[in-house]
Design a protein around this motif. Structure first.
Motif, PDB file in Angstrom:
ATOM      1  N   LEU A 158       0.851  -1.184   0.000  1.00 56.92           N
ATOM      2  CA  LEU A 158       0.000   0.000   0.000  1.00 56.92           C
ATOM      3  C   LEU A 158       0.889   1.236   0.000  1.00 56.92           C
ATOM      4  O   LEU A 158       1.761   1.372   0.863  1.00 56.92           O
ATOM      5  CB  LEU A 158      -0.905   0.002   1.238  1.00 56.92           C
ATOM      6  N   SER A 159       0.676   2.106  -0.970  1.00 54.26           N
ATOM      7  CA  SER A 159       1.431   3.364  -1.050  1.00 54.26           C
ATOM      8  C   SER A 159       0.484   4.520  -0.794  1.00 54.26           C
ATOM      9  O   SER A 159      -0.463   4.740  -1.563  1.00 54.26           O
ATOM     10  CB  SER A 159       2.092   3.523  -2.422  1.00 54.26           C
ATOM     11  N   LEU A 160       0.745   5.234   0.290  1.00 53.03           N
ATOM     12  CA  LEU A 160      -0.085   6.362   0.688  1.00 53.03           C
ATOM     13  C   LEU A 160       0.741   7.638   0.589  1.00 53.03           C
ATOM     14  O   LEU A 160       1.818   7.734   1.181  1.00 53.03           O
ATOM     15  CB  LEU A 160      -0.580   6.159   2.127  1.00 53.03           C
ATOM     16  N   ILE A 161       0.231   8.599  -0.153  1.00 58.01           N
ATOM     17  CA  ILE A 161       0.918   9.871  -0.333  1.00 58.01           C
ATOM     18  C   ILE A 161       0.316  10.907   0.615  1.00 58.01           C
ATOM     19  O   ILE A 161      -0.890  11.160   0.584  1.00 58.01           O
ATOM     20  CB  ILE A 161       0.758  10.383  -1.780  1.00 58.01           C
ATOM     21  N   ARG A 195       1.739   6.037  -9.038  1.00 62.83           N
ATOM     22  CA  ARG A 195       2.214   4.886  -8.272  1.00 62.83           C
ATOM     23  C   ARG A 195       1.560   4.784  -6.904  1.00 62.83           C
ATOM     24  O   ARG A 195       1.843   3.846  -6.148  1.00 62.83           O
ATOM     25  CB  ARG A 195       3.742   4.945  -8.079  1.00 62.83           C
ATOM     26  N   ALA A 196       0.719   5.726  -6.538  1.00 68.21           N
ATOM     27  CA  ALA A 196       0.084   5.738  -5.217  1.00 68.21           C
ATOM     28  C   ALA A 196      -1.255   5.011  -5.244  1.00 68.21           C
ATOM     29  O   ALA A 196      -1.950   5.002  -6.263  1.00 68.21           O
ATOM     30  CB  ALA A 196      -0.112   7.171  -4.746  1.00 68.21           C
ATOM     31  N   ASP A 197      -1.594   4.390  -4.120  1.00 71.44           N
ATOM     32  CA  ASP A 197      -2.919   3.787  -3.983  1.00 71.44           C
ATOM     33  C   ASP A 197      -3.942   4.802  -3.501  1.00 71.44           C
ATOM     34  O   ASP A 197      -5.138   4.667  -3.779  1.00 71.44           O
ATOM     35  CB  ASP A 197      -2.851   2.615  -2.993  1.00 71.44           C
ATOM     36  N   ALA A 198      -3.473   5.794  -2.778  1.00 69.62           N
ATOM     37  CA  ALA A 198      -4.360   6.832  -2.256  1.00 69.62           C
ATOM     38  C   ALA A 198      -3.510   8.014  -1.803  1.00 69.62           C
ATOM     39  O   ALA A 198      -2.304   7.880  -1.578  1.00 69.62           O
ATOM     40  CB  ALA A 198      -5.206   6.318  -1.089  1.00 69.62           C
ATOM     41  N   SER A 199      -4.150   9.157  -1.678  1.00 72.38           N
ATOM     42  CA  SER A 199      -3.499  10.329  -1.092  1.00 72.38           C
ATOM     43  C   SER A 199      -4.211  10.676   0.208  1.00 72.38           C
ATOM     44  O   SER A 199      -5.381  10.321   0.403  1.00 72.38           O
ATOM     45  CB  SER A 199      -3.542  11.528  -2.054  1.00 72.38           C
ATOM     46  N   LEU A 200      -3.488  11.320   1.090  1.00 74.89           N
ATOM     47  CA  LEU A 200      -4.072  11.776   2.347  1.00 74.89           C
ATOM     48  C   LEU A 200      -3.685  13.235   2.548  1.00 74.89           C
ATOM     49  O   LEU A 200      -2.503  13.555   2.677  1.00 74.89           O
ATOM     50  CB  LEU A 200      -3.597  10.935   3.527  1.00 74.89           C
ATOM     51  N   VAL A 201      -4.668  14.095   2.535  1.00 73.77           N
ATOM     52  CA  VAL A 201      -4.425  15.523   2.726  1.00 73.77           C
ATOM     53  C   VAL A 201      -4.457  15.819   4.220  1.00 73.77           C
ATOM     54  O   VAL A 201      -5.459  15.574   4.892  1.00 73.77           O
ATOM     55  CB  VAL A 201      -5.481  16.373   1.993  1.00 73.77           C
ATOM     56  N   LEU A 202      -3.340  16.316   4.720  1.00 69.61           N
ATOM     57  CA  LEU A 202      -3.218  16.626   6.147  1.00 69.61           C
ATOM     58  C   LEU A 202      -3.202  18.138   6.313  1.00 69.61           C
ATOM     59  O   LEU A 202      -2.309  18.823   5.820  1.00 69.61           O
ATOM     60  CB  LEU A 202      -1.930  16.020   6.692  1.00 69.61           C
ATOM     61  N   ARG A 203      -4.214  18.650   6.997  1.00 76.16           N
ATOM     62  CA  ARG A 203      -4.343  20.095   7.131  1.00 76.16           C
ATOM     63  C   ARG A 203      -4.295  20.475   8.616  1.00 76.16           C
ATOM     64  O   ARG A 203      -4.531  19.635   9.490  1.00 76.16           O
ATOM     65  CB  ARG A 203      -5.637  20.586   6.506  1.00 76.16           C
ATOM     66  N   PRO A 204      -3.996  21.744   8.915  1.00 73.74           N
ATOM     67  CA  PRO A 204      -3.999  22.174  10.316  1.00 73.74           C
ATOM     68  C   PRO A 204      -5.400  22.182  10.902  1.00 73.74           C
ATOM     69  O   PRO A 204      -6.401  22.241  10.171  1.00 73.74           O
ATOM     70  CB  PRO A 204      -3.399  23.580  10.256  1.00 73.74           C
ATOM     71  N   ALA A 205      -5.467  22.113  12.218  1.00 74.01           N
ATOM     72  CA  ALA A 205      -6.757  21.999  12.899  1.00 74.01           C
ATOM     73  C   ALA A 205      -7.653  23.199  12.650  1.00 74.01           C
ATOM     74  O   ALA A 205      -8.878  23.084  12.720  1.00 74.01           O
ATOM     75  CB  ALA A 205      -6.527  21.821  14.398  1.00 74.01           C
ATOM     76  N   ASP A 206      -7.065  24.368  12.340  1.00 72.39           N
ATOM     77  CA  ASP A 206      -7.898  25.562  12.169  1.00 72.39           C
ATOM     78  C   ASP A 206      -8.440  25.722  10.753  1.00 72.39           C
ATOM     79  O   ASP A 206      -9.141  26.692  10.467  1.00 72.39           O
ATOM     80  CB  ASP A 206      -7.122  26.815  12.575  1.00 72.39           C
ATOM     81  N   ALA A 220      -6.949  11.814  -9.261  1.00 69.97           N
ATOM     82  CA  ALA A 220      -6.462  10.624  -9.968  1.00 69.97           C
ATOM     83  C   ALA A 220      -6.449   9.399  -9.067  1.00 69.97           C
ATOM     84  O   ALA A 220      -6.405   8.272  -9.554  1.00 69.97           O
ATOM     85  CB  ALA A 220      -5.058  10.883 -10.525  1.00 69.97           C
ATOM     86  N   ARG A 221      -6.470   9.582  -7.761  1.00 72.43           N
ATOM     87  CA  ARG A 221      -6.435   8.480  -6.801  1.00 72.43           C
ATOM     88  C   ARG A 221      -7.437   8.764  -5.676  1.00 72.43           C
ATOM     89  O   ARG A 221      -7.788   9.915  -5.428  1.00 72.43           O
ATOM     90  CB  ARG A 221      -5.037   8.325  -6.210  1.00 72.43           C
ATOM     91  N   PRO A 222      -7.899   7.728  -4.972  1.00 72.27           N
ATOM     92  CA  PRO A 222      -8.779   7.982  -3.817  1.00 72.27           C
ATOM     93  C   PRO A 222      -8.106   8.940  -2.839  1.00 72.27           C
ATOM     94  O   PRO A 222      -6.894   8.859  -2.615  1.00 72.27           O
ATOM     95  CB  PRO A 222      -8.943   6.588  -3.203  1.00 72.27           C
ATOM     96  N   MET A 223      -8.889   9.826  -2.270  1.00 77.56           N
ATOM     97  CA  MET A 223      -8.327  10.825  -1.370  1.00 77.56           C
ATOM     98  C   MET A 223      -8.923  10.701   0.022  1.00 77.56           C
ATOM     99  O   MET A 223     -10.147  10.649   0.194  1.00 77.56           O
ATOM    100  CB  MET A 223      -8.599  12.247  -1.895  1.00 77.56           C
TER     101      MET A 223
END
Length: 340
Positions: A158-161, A195-206, A220-223
């Motif tokens: 599993l490749s997570l960006i 080449r990624a299976d999914a991306s994960l957007v990490l944002r600040p709490a505010d 292009a990939r599940p987010m």
């Protein structure tokens, strides 16, 4: 000598540093070509346990380590023997070696592995394939590799960006789309996402939600998405903050957003090795404001033991917006014994 991450990399306004961008662009073409050829020619090793790669497409910090911790916690809660694998950047040991917090220092194994080893088995290895094999032989049922999306030596189940979700004005996680050293990308965006299976957007709490334009760029990939939230409130009273991370300005923003009364803030290059003179200068600066000293967990583990009692470590955690979606992604990697 470590250099700070250029902030202009993350501006999509091409009028910012136009000459520098133009001069470095031909070098970036070579970098991208070499990376693509290395990935295409590699034969990845299957270490004997599924590997989750938590990587990114850009230079500088995006929050991979909190995501690694959060994924490991979800797997461990299901009884999975999860081990973590890192290159051990900033440490002197080549490995493979299992990190022992009571015996190793940040100068031995790197700051992130030392921080994570308080909660999970962690291995450092310059040779990622050898490190993954050592973890599997030691009983790992799942291996989470911190960074390594551009490292083709290990077979990834599993490749997570992880993508920096903090967008403000012209500040954009991919800059103007150029590859290092003309921009922040480690490889062209399209190639990395492919080449990624999914991306994960990490944002600040505010920031209440993922930027719509950023979400569109990742279709292009599940987010997935997550928030980087304080694990506890920052210290009260005036503080002088400091951080040696990929994007130290994000730490300053986060402290202020969490209500910290920052009198001053000192940025340092990523993985900066704090010496006595630097720390004494920070203490003198804090004394001018009758303030305390606060830094990140990652920086705190790099401090000499005598200084740790004088500096507050401010921890943050990645909190998934849709935990079930994360569990669904992990489900196929969980051993049958832990699926009940």
């Amino acid at each position: 000598m470590k250099l700070s991450t250029p902030r202009w990399w993350y501006s999509r306004d091409r009028r910012v540093m136009p000459v520098t961008r133009a001069v470095l662009t031909p070098v970036s073409w070579i970098w991208a070509a070499v990376t693509a050829r290395r990935i295409a020619r590699a034969t990845p090793l299957d270490p004997g346990a599924p590997v989750i790669c938590v990587g990114n497409l850009t230079m500088g910090g995006v929050g991979k380590t909190p995501v690694v911790r959060a994924l490991a916690e979800r797997l461990a809660a299901r009884g999975v023997a999860v081990h973590l694998l890192s290159r051990g950047y900033g440490g002197r040991l080549e490995g493979p070696v299992r990190v022992e917090p009571d015996r190793h220092a940040g100068a031995d194994v790197g700051d992130e592995p030392l921080m994570l080893a308080r909660d999970f088995p962690v291995w450092v290895a310059r040779d990622r394939a050898a490190g993954a094999r050592a973890a599997a032989e030691a009983g790992a049922e799942v291996i989470i590799m911190d960074d390594g999306h551009q490292n083709p030596s290990v077979l990834k189940a599993l490749s997570l960006i992880v993508v920096d979700g903090e967008t403000r004005g012209e500040e954009w996680p991919f800059g103007d789309g150029r590859v290092f050293p003309a921009g922040p990308l480690r490889e062209p965006l399209r190639a990395g996402l492919a080449r990624a299976d999914a991306s994960l957007v990490l944002r600040p709490a505010d920031l209440p939600e993922v930027d719509a334009e950023l979400a569109a760029a990742l279709t292009a990939r599940p987010m997935l998405s997550a928030r980087l939230e304080p694990a506890e409130a920052p210290p009260t009273g005036p503080q002088v903050g400091f951080a040696g991370v990929g994007k130290p300005w994000k730490v300053e923003r986060a402290l202020r957003a969490a209500g910290c009364e920052l009198a001053d803030f000192a940025p340092f290059p990523d993985h900066f090795a704090y010496d006595e003179a630097t720390l004494q200068a920070l203490a003198e600066r804090a004394a001018q404001f009758d303030a305390g000293l606060v830094t990140t967990e990652k920086d705190w583990v790099r401090l000499p033991p005598a200084w740790r009692a004088r500096v507050v470590a401010w921890p943050v955690r990645a909190v998934f917006d849709a935990p079930q979606a994360v569990d669904d992604l992990l489900a196929r990697l969980v051993p049958a014994s832990a699926r009940s």
